[in-house]
Design an enzyme around this catalytic site. Structure first.
Site, mmCIF file in Angstrom:
data_model
loop_
_atom_site.group_PDB
_atom_site.id
_atom_site.type_symbol
_atom_site.label_atom_id
_atom_site.label_comp_id
_atom_site.label_asym_id
_atom_site.label_seq_id
_atom_site.Cartn_x
_atom_site.Cartn_y
_atom_site.Cartn_z
ATOM 1 N N GLU A 294 0.671 -1.166 -0.178
ATOM 2 C CA GLU A 294 -0.020 -0.050 -0.090
ATOM 3 C C GLU A 294 0.846 1.161 0.003
ATOM 4 O OE1 GLU A 294 -0.602 -2.768 1.991
ATOM 5 O OE2 GLU A 294 -2.827 -3.095 1.431
ATOM 6 N N HIS B 192 -11.862 -4.460 8.804
ATOM 7 C CA HIS B 192 -12.589 -4.390 7.430
ATOM 8 C C HIS B 192 -13.739 -3.652 7.360
ATOM 9 C CE1 HIS B 192 -9.593 -7.476 6.251
ATOM 10 N NE2 HIS B 192 -9.896 -7.364 4.896
#
Lengths: 328, 340
Positions: A62, A131
């Site tokens: 990322e 999440h």
């Protein structure tokens, strides 16, 4: 404009297709965005249409994904970097808040960073604590960033186009529980400027400022309240940075009562900022304290019964709004 | 050594690297290095005396790395730098006036007084910014390299960082992604032996950081970071490779930082043996180049003295310019937070 019903994710996807067709400087990178089309299929078809030079799968990295976007944006391209789940943003945070956000300012205006970061936030799918988060207040706190949170198919298309055309780093937070929500979407390419709130429905008794998916719940609540004789005005800021506080204050002065609803935890959330600004600008108009309805100060839980208790819903919005109205 | 490096580690510059060195090249490298050193020593003294705000991470000792690499780059080629970034900016062609003005926090500075020492930028020279976060510039450099590849404009990018930065995730993520996509980028590790105050032996198991290239399937090269000609030769091979579309190279230049992590004063804690410092100074980069230049009859002591004298004049002019430049107006404090 020719308008038809599209789902939230298809509207977003159409916006991506149209802006990439319009501007050859736009490219997309991220984990499984090309071959798979993104985990929520928001990028379906882009690889086929635009080829593997402009639509690229990345390693799971990322920081490099965002950093590459920062460097490419500083060199004049318009990268779209996908972070899949908003929870992963922490891995890339240095590149977002120290690099992308600050380059323009700390370099004395010499550089612009027209970078768009797409990601999916929000709870309600038993995806648990890593999440499901809504971290918009974290990002909105950083000067230099913009944060868009589309709450309808129309906005999903218009805000992704607006974000990519914007010359600043913008994080577009899709809500993963809204992917299948349908609504009217014009066929043509259009753009929603960042920093302009949407008055979803007008009312006189109470203002409900709702963020992201809470706009849907607030709209349901407004209908229920209407049946009970309470006229609620629902405002969707669309972007929490910049925040269209003028539209909210104008509404507060009309209804004299303000309820703010978001999925993020209440402590230090965007609701705190809105509440503070409303009382600074409209204190003399208020008939009740500005009130927040948000998640408790806990990570997002897994079990459906816990998660339902965690995220605000229409019933609780109705109850909170009634309390405000009945107080005075 | 062959023109194309094998995907493993090599040591030293290509054979015969110093052949064909010209007078122009010797003077060019010398000028870049002298300008760095004299700028740093002047700036260090000005901060020490309280004349200039902030604090400085001085590049003195490492000049051959910036000079050698930058001598094979053009203005269109992009670099990202570090908190110890003055040397990279100067070697890339940044001017003294806006540099000193920036250190003084003036409107005429490279960043209009918004950035200071750790954020010097010069977009016209391909200096994409110094960076105060260790490793922070590495992902940005692969972005610049991506833009070059995307446009097919034939330019390259180079990222400078220290030994300490090769332990941070940004390094690994970036080198790997650049390798996977064959991005035209040079990763230049200036190994000065210390991550701030921690010796290399206490922050990694490796002696040669270039070995990390093996993990990503790209060439790694170890080079003497006190020899500007050797650095230049190695960088040239890497630039050519990048321009052929064959991807990145990791170059480890072994060098040394004469001053402390920060500031111009001596060591505040005895983390280095003074004998070690003196041993490195025996191989000083500027003197080494002067010896090579004179021994080969390419340049004279007078040539080198003239570069020193010109640099002294330029520095005095730039300091005067900076001191007499206007301060920023606090009323403008919100300018440039966003592009509008």
């Amino acid at each position: 404009m020719n308008t038809r019903e599209l789902t939230y994710v298809k509207a977003f996807n159409e916006g991506m297709h149209q802006i990439m067709a319009e501007d050859p400087d736009v490219f997309l990178i991220g984990e499984d965005v090309a071959g798979y089309g993104g985990v929520f299929h928001m990028f379906d078809g882009l690889l086929t249409t635009f080829g593997d030079k402009r639509v690229k799968d990345t390693p799971i990295a990322e920081q490099a994904i965002i950093g590459l976007g920062v460097g490419a944006a500083a060199r004049g391209l318009r990268p779209v970097c996908d972070l899949m789940f908003m929870d992963f943003i922490g891995v890339a945070m240095d590149q977002i808040f120290n690099q992308a956000a600050k380059m323009k300012y700390m370099f004395g205006g010499a550089v612009s960073v027209p970078l768009t970061i797409t990601t999916a936030g929000g709870a309600g799918m038993s995806a648990a604590a890593q999440h499901s988060q809504s971290l918009e207040a974290w990002l909105a706190h950083i000067p230099g960033l913009k944060v868009a949170m589309p709450a309808s198919p129309y906005d999903a298309k218009g805000l992704i186009v607006g974000a990519i055309r914007d010359d600043n780093p913008v994080i577009v937070v899709l809500n993963k529980k809204m992917l299948g929500v349908k609504g009217p979407v014009p066929e043509e390419l259009y753009s929603i400027p960042l920093g302009v709130a949407n008055i979803v429905c007008e009312g006189d008794d109470v203002t409900i400022v709702a963020i992201g998916r809470m706009v849907i719940e607030a709209t349901k609540a407004a209908q229920a309240l209407g049946e009970q004789g309470i006229s609620a005005e629902v405002i969707d800021p669309r972007t929490v940075q910049p925040l269209d506080i003028d539209t909210i204050v104008t509404s507060a002065k009309k209804t004299n009562r303000v309820l703010i609803v978001h999925e993020a935890v209440q402590f230090g959330g965007i609701g705190a900022e809105i509440s503070s600004q409303v009382q600074e600008s409209a204190f003399d108009y208020l008939d009740a304290p500005v009130t927040r309805l948000a998640a408790p100060f806990a990570p997002v839980p897994y079990a459906p019964i816990l998660e339902n208790a965690y995220v605000p819903d229409a019933a609780r919005i109705v109850a909170a709004a009634r309390q405000l109205v009945e107080r005075s | 050594m062959t023109e194309t490096l094998a995907p493993n580690v090599t040591y030293g510059p290509p054979e015969g690297y110093a052949a064909g060195v010209t007078r122009e090249l010797v003077l060019d490298l010398h000028r870049r290095m002298v300008r760095i050193r004299m700028f740093e020593e002047s700036a260090g003294k000005l901060v020490e005396s309280g004349d200039m705000p902030g604090f400085l991470h001085l590049y003195v000792g490492q000049e051959a790395v910036a000079a050698g690499v930058m001598s094979v780059l053009d203005d269109v080629d992009q670099i990202t730098s570090t908190h110890r970034g003055h040397g990279h900016a100067i070697a890339k062609g940044a001017e003294f006036r806006p540099m000193f003005a920036e250190l003084y926090g003036k409107t005429t500075g490279y960043c209009k007084g918004r950035g200071g020492s750790m954020h010097i930028v010069d977009m016209n020279r391909g200096m994409l910014g110094a960076n105060a976060i260790v490793g922070g510039g590495i992902p940005i450099a692969i972005g610049a390299a991506f833009a070059a590849q995307y446009r097919g404009d034939g330019s390259v990018a180079a990222s400078f960082f220290g030994d300490g930065a090769t332990n941070i995730g940004a390094f690994h993520e970036s080198v790997n992604m650049a390798a996977v996509w064959d991005l035209p980028v040079l990763f230049i590790c200036e190994n000065n032996g210390y991550a701030e105050f921690t010796a290399q032996g206490n922050h990694m198991r490796l002696d040669d950081i270039a070995e990390r290239a093996n993990s990503y399937g790209i060439p790694g090269v170890v080079v003497d970071g006190m020899d500007a000609l050797a650095v230049r030769a190695v960088a040239k091979v890497a630039v050519d490779r990048a321009k052929r579309g064959e991807g990145p190279t990791l170059i480890e230049a072994k060098t040394y930082r004469y001053f402390d992590h920060q500031g111009i004063k001596g060591m505040r804690i005895p983390y280095r043996d003074p004998a070690e410092v003196e041993a490195w100074k025996e191989r000083d980069a500027i003197r080494l180049l002067e010896v090579i230049g004179t021994e080969r009859g390419l340049a004279t002591p007078e040539d080198f003295a003239a570069i020193l004298a010109q640099t002294e004049t330029d520095i005095a002019d730039a300091i005067e310019f900076a001191r007499s430049s206007p301060d920023p107006d606090p009323a403008d404090i919100l300018d440039d937070v966003y592009t509008v």
